[in-house]
Motif scaffolding. Sequence first.
Motif, PDB file in Angstrom:
ATOM      1  N   LEU A   2       0.844  -1.181   0.000  1.00 30.03           N
ATOM      2  CA  LEU A   2       0.000   0.000   0.000  1.00 30.03           C
ATOM      3  C   LEU A   2       0.885   1.239   0.000  1.00 30.03           C
ATOM      4  CD1 LEU A   2      -2.565  -0.979   2.777  1.00 30.03           C
ATOM      5  CD2 LEU A   2      -2.837  -1.199   0.309  1.00 30.03           C
ATOM      6  N   GLU A   3       0.545   2.198  -0.852  1.00 37.79           N
ATOM      7  CA  GLU A   3       1.227   3.486  -0.869  1.00 37.79           C
ATOM      8  C   GLU A   3       0.204   4.535  -0.465  1.00 37.79           C
ATOM      9  OE1 GLU A   3       2.524   3.850  -4.912  1.00 37.79           O
ATOM     10  OE2 GLU A   3       4.098   2.351  -4.680  1.00 37.79           O
ATOM     11  N   ARG A   4       0.557   5.408   0.490  1.00 35.16           N
ATOM     12  CA  ARG A   4      -0.371   6.442   0.957  1.00 35.16           C
ATOM     13  C   ARG A   4       0.168   7.821   0.638  1.00 35.16           C
ATOM     14  NH1 ARG A   4      -3.242   4.255   6.186  1.00 35.16           N
ATOM     15  NH2 ARG A   4      -2.655   2.069   6.053  1.00 35.16           N
ATOM     16  N   ASP A   5      -0.753   8.729   0.307  1.00 37.82           N
ATOM     17  CA  ASP A   5      -0.379  10.104   0.006  1.00 37.82           C
ATOM     18  C   ASP A   5      -1.530  10.999   0.439  1.00 37.82           C
ATOM     19  OD1 ASP A   5       0.959  12.309  -0.961  1.00 37.82           O
ATOM     20  OD2 ASP A   5       0.418  11.961  -3.041  1.00 37.82           O
ATOM     21  N   GLY A   6      -1.225  12.035   1.231  1.00 39.38           N
ATOM     22  CA  GLY A   6      -2.247  12.980   1.652  1.00 39.38           C
ATOM     23  C   GLY A   6      -2.320  14.139   0.683  1.00 39.38           C
ATOM     24  N   ARG A   7      -3.528  14.435   0.189  1.00 39.21           N
ATOM     25  CA  ARG A   7      -3.734  15.548  -0.752  1.00 39.21           C
ATOM     26  C   ARG A   7      -5.029  16.267  -0.410  1.00 39.21           C
ATOM     27  NH1 ARG A   7      -1.054  14.649  -6.159  1.00 39.21           N
ATOM     28  NH2 ARG A   7       0.130  12.762  -5.860  1.00 39.21           N
ATOM     29  N   ASP A   8      -4.934  17.569  -0.272  1.00 42.76           N
ATOM     30  CA  ASP A   8      -6.122  18.399  -0.051  1.00 42.76           C
ATOM     31  C   ASP A   8      -7.011  17.859   1.066  1.00 42.76           C
ATOM     32  OD1 ASP A   8      -5.323  20.041  -2.193  1.00 42.76           O
ATOM     33  OD2 ASP A   8      -6.323  18.713  -3.629  1.00 42.76           O
ATOM     34  N   GLY A   9      -6.406  17.422   2.164  1.00 42.04           N
ATOM     35  CA  GLY A   9      -7.160  16.918   3.299  1.00 42.04           C
ATOM     36  C   GLY A   9      -7.716  15.521   3.130  1.00 42.04           C
ATOM     37  N   ARG A  10      -7.359  14.842   2.050  1.00 43.48           N
ATOM     38  CA  ARG A  10      -7.815  13.477   1.806  1.00 43.48           C
ATOM     39  C   ARG A  10      -6.617  12.551   1.729  1.00 43.48           C
ATOM     40  NH1 ARG A  10     -11.917  13.294  -3.094  1.00 43.48           N
ATOM     41  NH2 ARG A  10     -11.933  11.158  -2.394  1.00 43.48           N
ATOM     42  N   THR A  11      -6.850  11.304   2.035  1.00 48.95           N
ATOM     43  CA  THR A  11      -5.802  10.299   1.901  1.00 48.95           C
ATOM     44  C   THR A  11      -6.040   9.516   0.621  1.00 48.95           C
ATOM     45  OG1 THR A  11      -5.557  10.068   4.286  1.00 48.95           O
ATOM     46  CG2 THR A  11      -4.750   8.250   2.938  1.00 48.95           C
ATOM     47  N   GLU A  12      -5.035   9.464  -0.232  1.00 51.48           N
ATOM     48  CA  GLU A  12      -5.093   8.615  -1.417  1.00 51.48           C
ATOM     49  C   GLU A  12      -4.290   7.361  -1.119  1.00 51.48           C
ATOM     50  OE1 GLU A  12      -3.604  10.981  -4.625  1.00 51.48           O
ATOM     51  OE2 GLU A  12      -5.506  12.031  -4.863  1.00 51.48           O
ATOM     52  N   VAL A  13      -4.847   6.226  -1.441  1.00 51.84           N
ATOM     53  CA  VAL A  13      -4.190   4.947  -1.205  1.00 51.84           C
ATOM     54  C   VAL A  13      -4.033   4.243  -2.547  1.00 51.84           C
ATOM     55  CG1 VAL A  13      -4.310   2.725  -0.029  1.00 51.84           C
ATOM     56  CG2 VAL A  13      -5.223   4.768   1.080  1.00 51.84           C
ATOM     57  N   THR A  14      -2.814   3.798  -2.834  1.00 54.21           N
ATOM     58  CA  THR A  14      -2.554   3.037  -4.047  1.00 54.21           C
ATOM     59  C   THR A  14      -2.234   1.605  -3.644  1.00 54.21           C
ATOM     60  OG1 THR A  14      -1.694   5.002  -5.151  1.00 54.21           O
ATOM     61  CG2 THR A  14      -1.159   2.874  -6.134  1.00 54.21           C
ATOM     62  N   PHE A  15      -2.985   0.676  -4.191  1.00 54.23           N
ATOM     63  CA  PHE A  15      -2.770  -0.747  -3.971  1.00 54.23           C
ATOM     64  C   PHE A  15      -1.851  -1.230  -5.078  1.00 54.23           C
ATOM     65  CE2 PHE A  15      -6.707   0.395  -2.036  1.00 54.23           C
ATOM     66  CZ  PHE A  15      -6.789  -0.380  -0.887  1.00 54.23           C
ATOM     67  N   VAL A  16      -0.750  -1.904  -4.708  1.00 58.70           N
ATOM     68  CA  VAL A  16       0.269  -2.299  -5.672  1.00 58.70           C
ATOM     69  C   VAL A  16       0.570  -3.792  -5.523  1.00 58.70           C
ATOM     70  CG1 VAL A  16       2.616  -1.869  -6.501  1.00 58.70           C
ATOM     71  CG2 VAL A  16       1.303  -0.002  -5.457  1.00 58.70           C
ATOM     72  N   THR A  46       4.980  -3.302 -11.940  1.00 55.32           N
ATOM     73  CA  THR A  46       3.947  -3.615 -10.968  1.00 55.32           C
ATOM     74  C   THR A  46       2.578  -3.265 -11.529  1.00 55.32           C
ATOM     75  OG1 THR A  46       4.130  -1.440  -9.929  1.00 55.32           O
ATOM     76  CG2 THR A  46       5.498  -3.211  -9.005  1.00 55.32           C
ATOM     77  N   ARG A  47       1.536  -3.682 -10.838  1.00 64.12           N
ATOM     78  CA  ARG A  47       0.163  -3.314 -11.188  1.00 64.12           C
ATOM     79  C   ARG A  47      -0.411  -2.523 -10.024  1.00 64.12           C
ATOM     80  NH1 ARG A  47      -2.275  -9.068 -12.148  1.00 64.12           N
ATOM     81  NH2 ARG A  47      -0.828  -9.497 -10.474  1.00 64.12           N
ATOM     82  N   ALA A  48      -1.241  -1.506 -10.318  1.00 71.53           N
ATOM     83  CA  ALA A  48      -1.725  -0.647  -9.236  1.00 71.53           C
ATOM     84  C   ALA A  48      -3.073  -0.031  -9.568  1.00 71.53           C
ATOM     85  CB  ALA A  48      -0.714   0.465  -8.974  1.00 71.53           C
ATOM     86  N   VAL A  49      -3.766   0.372  -8.511  1.00 67.58           N
ATOM     87  CA  VAL A  49      -4.979   1.179  -8.613  1.00 67.58           C
ATOM     88  C   VAL A  49      -4.984   2.123  -7.420  1.00 67.58           C
ATOM     89  CG1 VAL A  49      -6.486  -0.440  -7.374  1.00 67.58           C
ATOM     90  CG2 VAL A  49      -7.470   1.170  -9.016  1.00 67.58           C
ATOM     91  N   MET A  50      -5.397   3.388  -7.651  1.00 67.61           N
ATOM     92  CA  MET A  50      -5.443   4.389  -6.594  1.00 67.61           C
ATOM     93  C   MET A  50      -6.903   4.679  -6.254  1.00 67.61           C
ATOM     94  SD  MET A  50      -6.016   7.765  -5.581  1.00 67.61           S
ATOM     95  CE  MET A  50      -6.285   8.589  -7.114  1.00 67.61           C
ATOM     96  N   ILE A  51      -7.178   4.808  -4.956  1.00 68.47           N
ATOM     97  CA  ILE A  51      -8.498   5.214  -4.495  1.00 68.47           C
ATOM     98  C   ILE A  51      -8.327   6.346  -3.500  1.00 68.47           C
ATOM     99  CG2 ILE A  51      -9.497   2.916  -4.825  1.00 68.47           C
ATOM    100  CD1 ILE A  51      -9.457   2.805  -1.654  1.00 68.47           C
ATOM    101  N   ALA A  52      -9.384   7.093  -3.261  1.00 65.34           N
ATOM    102  CA  ALA A  52      -9.399   8.150  -2.252  1.00 65.34           C
ATOM    103  C   ALA A  52     -10.577   7.875  -1.324  1.00 65.34           C
ATOM    104  CB  ALA A  52      -9.513   9.518  -2.907  1.00 65.34           C
ATOM    105  N   PRO A  53     -10.381   6.963  -0.350  1.00 70.44           N
ATOM    106  CA  PRO A  53     -11.489   6.616   0.557  1.00 70.44           C
ATOM    107  C   PRO A  53     -11.814   7.769   1.502  1.00 70.44           C
ATOM    108  CG  PRO A  53      -9.476   5.581   1.290  1.00 70.44           C
ATOM    109  CD  PRO A  53      -9.165   6.264  -0.021  1.00 70.44           C
TER     110      PRO A  53
END
Length: 88
Positions: A2-16, A46-53
């Motif tokens: 899992l890769e996490r990144d905070g943007r504009d008060g939201r957490t984006e998570v990329t599953f890899v 790698t293969r990945a998808v990003m979500i912003a839960p």
Amino acid sequence: MLERDGRDGRTEVTFVLPAGTPPGPVGDFNEWKPGTRELTPRPDGTRAVMIAPAAAASHSFRYLAAGDYWFNGDIAEGRPDGNSHLTT
């Protein structure tokens, strides 16, 4: 992974996942609806998808691979219900 990144008060998570492990298409974090979000190839193989839960929430998830093969993430916290768990 899992890769996490905070943007504009939201957490984006990329599953890899590594390329080809498991073989075939793999979906993830899609309210248990196969084919909704599929991991796509990246330049590094790698293969990945990003979500912003939703922020500050807990989520259960599993990966779904070809052949109806369900599996958990290798870094996510395991749960007694057999799912992986992610807190944002």
